[in-house]
Design a protein around this motif. Structure first.
Motif, mmCIF file in Angstrom:
data_model
loop_
_atom_site.group_PDB
_atom_site.id
_atom_site.type_symbol
_atom_site.label_atom_id
_atom_site.label_comp_id
_atom_site.label_asym_id
_atom_site.label_seq_id
_atom_site.Cartn_x
_atom_site.Cartn_y
_atom_site.Cartn_z
ATOM 1 N N SER A 33 -0.591 -0.969 12.315
ATOM 2 C CA SER A 33 -1.393 -1.794 13.222
ATOM 3 C C SER A 33 -2.331 -2.712 12.450
ATOM 4 C CB SER A 33 -2.181 -0.902 14.187
ATOM 5 O OG SER A 33 -3.006 0.000 13.476
ATOM 6 N N SER A 34 -2.760 -2.291 11.277
ATOM 7 C CA SER A 34 -3.653 -3.140 10.470
ATOM 8 C C SER A 34 -2.931 -4.412 10.025
ATOM 9 C CB SER A 34 -4.158 -2.373 9.249
ATOM 10 O OG SER A 34 -3.065 -1.928 8.455
ATOM 11 N N ALA A 35 -1.641 -4.284 9.728
ATOM 12 C CA ALA A 35 -0.865 -5.458 9.300
ATOM 13 C C ALA A 35 -0.711 -6.435 10.461
ATOM 14 C CB ALA A 35 0.493 -5.014 8.783
ATOM 15 N N ILE A 36 -0.439 -5.889 11.649
ATOM 16 C CA ILE A 36 -0.294 -6.757 12.826
ATOM 17 C C ILE A 36 -1.612 -7.452 13.120
ATOM 18 C CG2 ILE A 36 0.130 -6.787 15.310
ATOM 19 C CD1 ILE A 36 2.151 -4.555 14.895
ATOM 20 N N ASN A 37 -2.705 -6.701 13.066
ATOM 21 C CA ASN A 37 -4.027 -7.271 13.351
ATOM 22 C C ASN A 37 -4.352 -8.389 12.361
ATOM 23 O OD1 ASN A 37 -6.550 -7.251 14.837
ATOM 24 N ND2 ASN A 37 -7.464 -6.499 12.932
ATOM 25 N N LYS A 38 -3.997 -8.191 11.100
ATOM 26 C CA LYS A 38 -4.269 -9.198 10.068
ATOM 27 C C LYS A 38 -3.530 -10.500 10.390
ATOM 28 C CE LYS A 38 -3.462 -10.126 5.163
ATOM 29 N NZ LYS A 38 -2.899 -9.595 3.893
ATOM 30 N N HIS A 39 -2.249 -10.400 10.777
ATOM 31 C CA HIS A 39 -1.453 -11.598 11.074
ATOM 32 C C HIS A 39 -1.976 -12.314 12.316
ATOM 33 C CE1 HIS A 39 1.739 -11.498 8.072
ATOM 34 N NE2 HIS A 39 1.850 -10.179 8.246
ATOM 35 N N VAL A 40 -2.383 -11.539 13.316
ATOM 36 C CA VAL A 40 -2.911 -12.152 14.537
ATOM 37 C C VAL A 40 -4.206 -12.899 14.241
ATOM 38 C CG1 VAL A 40 -3.891 -11.693 16.818
ATOM 39 C CG2 VAL A 40 -1.787 -10.529 16.115
ATOM 40 N N LEU A 41 -5.094 -12.279 13.448
ATOM 41 C CA LEU A 41 -6.359 -12.934 13.090
ATOM 42 C C LEU A 41 -6.112 -14.207 12.293
ATOM 43 C CD1 LEU A 41 -8.511 -9.807 12.101
ATOM 44 C CD2 LEU A 41 -8.795 -11.260 14.134
ATOM 45 N N GLN A 42 -5.127 -14.170 11.368
ATOM 46 C CA GLN A 42 -4.808 -15.363 10.573
ATOM 47 C C GLN A 42 -4.266 -16.483 11.472
ATOM 48 O OE1 GLN A 42 -2.092 -13.764 7.641
ATOM 49 N NE2 GLN A 42 -3.743 -13.365 6.164
ATOM 50 N N LEU A 43 -3.472 -16.112 12.444
ATOM 51 C CA LEU A 43 -2.919 -17.116 13.358
ATOM 52 C C LEU A 43 -4.029 -17.724 14.218
ATOM 53 C CD1 LEU A 43 -0.446 -18.571 14.485
ATOM 54 C CD2 LEU A 43 -0.078 -16.626 16.032
ATOM 55 N N GLU A 44 -4.934 -16.883 14.692
ATOM 56 C CA GLU A 44 -6.060 -17.389 15.491
ATOM 57 C C GLU A 44 -6.917 -18.350 14.672
ATOM 58 O OE1 GLU A 44 -7.050 -13.974 18.794
ATOM 59 O OE2 GLU A 44 -7.748 -13.626 16.731
ATOM 60 N N GLU A 45 -7.101 -18.025 13.408
ATOM 61 C CA GLU A 45 -7.890 -18.897 12.546
ATOM 62 C C GLU A 45 -7.182 -20.236 12.337
ATOM 63 O OE1 GLU A 45 -9.858 -18.926 8.038
ATOM 64 O OE2 GLU A 45 -8.893 -17.116 8.813
ATOM 65 N N ALA A 46 -5.861 -20.186 12.149
ATOM 66 C CA ALA A 46 -5.097 -21.419 11.931
ATOM 67 C C ALA A 46 -5.112 -22.305 13.178
ATOM 68 C CB ALA A 46 -3.657 -21.084 11.549
ATOM 69 N N ILE A 47 -5.022 -21.697 14.353
ATOM 70 C CA ILE A 47 -5.016 -22.450 15.601
ATOM 71 C C ILE A 47 -6.411 -22.920 15.980
ATOM 72 C CG2 ILE A 47 -4.627 -22.211 18.104
ATOM 73 C CD1 ILE A 47 -2.222 -20.474 17.450
ATOM 74 N N GLY A 48 -7.403 -22.122 15.604
ATOM 75 C CA GLY A 48 -8.777 -22.478 15.933
ATOM 76 C C GLY A 48 -9.211 -21.994 17.294
ATOM 77 N N GLU A 49 -8.455 -21.090 17.876
ATOM 78 C CA GLU A 49 -8.762 -20.541 19.198
ATOM 79 C C GLU A 49 -8.385 -19.070 19.210
ATOM 80 O OE1 GLU A 49 -10.038 -21.732 21.987
ATOM 81 O OE2 GLU A 49 -10.268 -23.837 21.404
ATOM 82 N N PRO A 50 -9.165 -18.223 19.899
ATOM 83 C CA PRO A 50 -8.739 -16.822 20.058
ATOM 84 C C PRO A 50 -7.519 -16.750 20.976
ATOM 85 C CG PRO A 50 -10.700 -17.263 21.361
ATOM 86 C CD PRO A 50 -10.466 -18.487 20.542
ATOM 87 N N LEU A 51 -6.587 -15.882 20.632
ATOM 88 C CA LEU A 51 -5.382 -15.707 21.444
ATOM 89 C C LEU A 51 -5.525 -14.536 22.407
ATOM 90 C CD1 LEU A 51 -2.719 -16.198 18.631
ATOM 91 C CD2 LEU A 51 -3.591 -17.903 20.251
ATOM 92 N N PHE A 52 -6.419 -13.595 22.070
ATOM 93 C CA PHE A 52 -6.609 -12.402 22.899
ATOM 94 C C PHE A 52 -8.099 -12.167 23.132
ATOM 95 C CE2 PHE A 52 -2.576 -11.683 20.714
ATOM 96 C CZ PHE A 52 -1.746 -11.297 21.764
ATOM 97 N N GLU A 53 -8.416 -11.702 24.321
ATOM 98 C CA GLU A 53 -9.764 -11.183 24.588
ATOM 99 C C GLU A 53 -9.772 -9.712 24.184
ATOM 100 O OE1 GLU A 53 -11.633 -12.053 28.416
ATOM 101 O OE2 GLU A 53 -9.914 -13.362 28.826
ATOM 102 N N ARG A 54 -10.733 -9.300 23.373
ATOM 103 C CA ARG A 54 -10.855 -7.903 22.950
ATOM 104 C C ARG A 54 -11.663 -7.163 24.013
ATOM 105 N NH1 ARG A 54 -8.584 -11.566 19.425
ATOM 106 N NH2 ARG A 54 -7.777 -10.501 17.552
ATOM 107 N N LEU A 55 -10.989 -6.338 24.792
ATOM 108 C CA LEU A 55 -11.617 -5.582 25.867
ATOM 109 C C LEU A 55 -11.758 -4.113 25.459
ATOM 110 C CD1 LEU A 55 -9.509 -7.097 28.794
ATOM 111 C CD2 LEU A 55 -11.777 -7.829 27.995
ATOM 112 N N PRO A 56 -12.606 -3.353 26.160
ATOM 113 C CA PRO A 56 -12.770 -1.931 25.805
ATOM 114 C C PRO A 56 -11.445 -1.156 25.864
ATOM 115 C CG PRO A 56 -14.527 -2.624 27.268
ATOM 116 C CD PRO A 56 -13.557 -3.757 27.216
ATOM 117 N N ARG A 57 -10.560 -1.547 26.774
ATOM 118 C CA ARG A 57 -9.320 -0.778 26.935
ATOM 119 C C ARG A 57 -8.079 -1.541 26.469
ATOM 120 N NH1 ARG A 57 -9.930 2.319 32.761
ATOM 121 N NH2 ARG A 57 -11.862 3.465 32.248
ATOM 122 N N GLY A 58 -8.256 -2.517 25.596
ATOM 123 C CA GLY A 58 -7.086 -3.225 25.077
ATOM 124 C C GLY A 58 -7.337 -4.717 24.935
#
Length: 300
Positions: free
Chosen positions: A30-55
């Motif tokens: 899961s750490s690898a997936i999280n790293k790629h998602v964060l890198q993609l969000e940084e490249a796009i300049g927008e968050p792709l997911f809202e981080r909620l308490p349950r997901g």
């Protein structure tokens, strides 16, 4: 894979609603997936997911990106299937039933283009009368039929349909080639080359002259498109054909096609057909596409 792994990661996170769930489904940390998602969000300049308490939940930007990802993955799957299907193009035969004018230009040109890329496929071109073209395709003896003015049949599926009005076909140095807006009256003084009564275009041409109020007697009558073209090329005669009947001669500078501007000529419909409710094999489908490409090129 042709596409980056991160596309799969984003798709799976969206499906599972969590990075941990996506990691379990993909058997990836899961750490690898999280790293790629964060890198993609940084490249796009927008968050792709809202981080909620349950997901996680997609943001509007994430929804746009996810739609693109799924289209891309679907198209890639189709490309993979088509590439696998190319292995089947190592043999076989495609049979085309057509008319003599089309068999002298459009069809062999398309066939030659196809076979240059797929030399292991055999193409048979059979020249027939209209009724035989219909029957051959309906009986499955021919894979494709290409003809003018085919009567409608529930047993046939039309793959292409063009209204190919007849025009005046003359030699390149014919006096009519300098005429601005050509009419049937301009053609009347010259030797006229008509298809005989056994051919449907006889009625189209005869009716056009009658509608224009012109009483004419053709100098030549024949049931051969090739003869009509030869007569037109060798003198001052005027034949009446579609540009698809003499595509090669026009391309080679042997004949000229002149559009008749008074619109007295009736419709002359060219159809490419297959047997209805029959799934085309890959080779047949690709040959049909090649014919349609040649038709579009000639129409232009």
């Amino acid at each position: 894979m042709l596409h980056s792994r991160v596309l799969r990661y984003v798709d799976e996170v969206a499906r599972c609603g969590s990075i941990r769930g996506a990691g379990e489904r993909l058997n990836i940390a899961s750490s690898a997936i999280n790293k790629h998602v964060l890198q993609l969000e940084e490249a796009i300049g927008e968050p792709l997911f809202e981080r909620l308490p349950r997901g996680l939940r997609l943001t509007p930007a994430g929804e746009i990106l996810l739609a693109h990802i799924r289209r891309t993955m679907k198209e890639y799957s189709q490309v993979e299937a088509e590439i696998r299907d190319l292995k089947t193009l190592q043999g076989g035969e495609v049979i085309i039933a057509t008319m003599n004018g089309l068999a002298g230009g459009i069809v062999p040109k398309a066939a030659a283009n196809f076979c240059a890329r797929h030399p292991h496929i055999k193409i048979s071109i059979r020249v027939m009368f209209i009724r035989d073209i219909l029957q051959s395709v309906m009986d499955g003896e021919a894979d494709l039929g290409l003809a003018f003015n085919l009567p409608p049949s529930p047993q046939l599926e039309e793959l292409a349909r063009l209204d190919t009005r007849l025009g005046a076909v003359v030699s390149p140095d014919h006096p009519l080639t300098g005429t601005g807006s050509l009419s049937l009256a301009h053609c009347q003084p010259y030797p006229l080359i008509f298809a005989d009564r056994s051919m449907l275009i006889h009625g189209i041409v005869a009716d056009a002259f009658a509608s224009a109020g012109l009483d004419v007697e053709p100098t030549f009558l024949t049931n051969s498109i090739e003869t009509m073209k030869c007569l037109a090329a060798s003198g001052d005669g005027v034949a009446f054909l579609s540009r698809f009947d003499m595509a090669e001669e026009h391309r080679n500078g042997v004949l000229r096609y002149l559009r008749i501007g008074d619109r007295t000529m009736g419709k002359n419909i060219l159809s490419l057909v297959q047997r209805g409710k029959r799934s085309l094999g890959l080779a047949t489908s690709m040959v049909a596409e090649e014919i349609m490409r040649e038709l579009r090129s000639t129409a232009d």
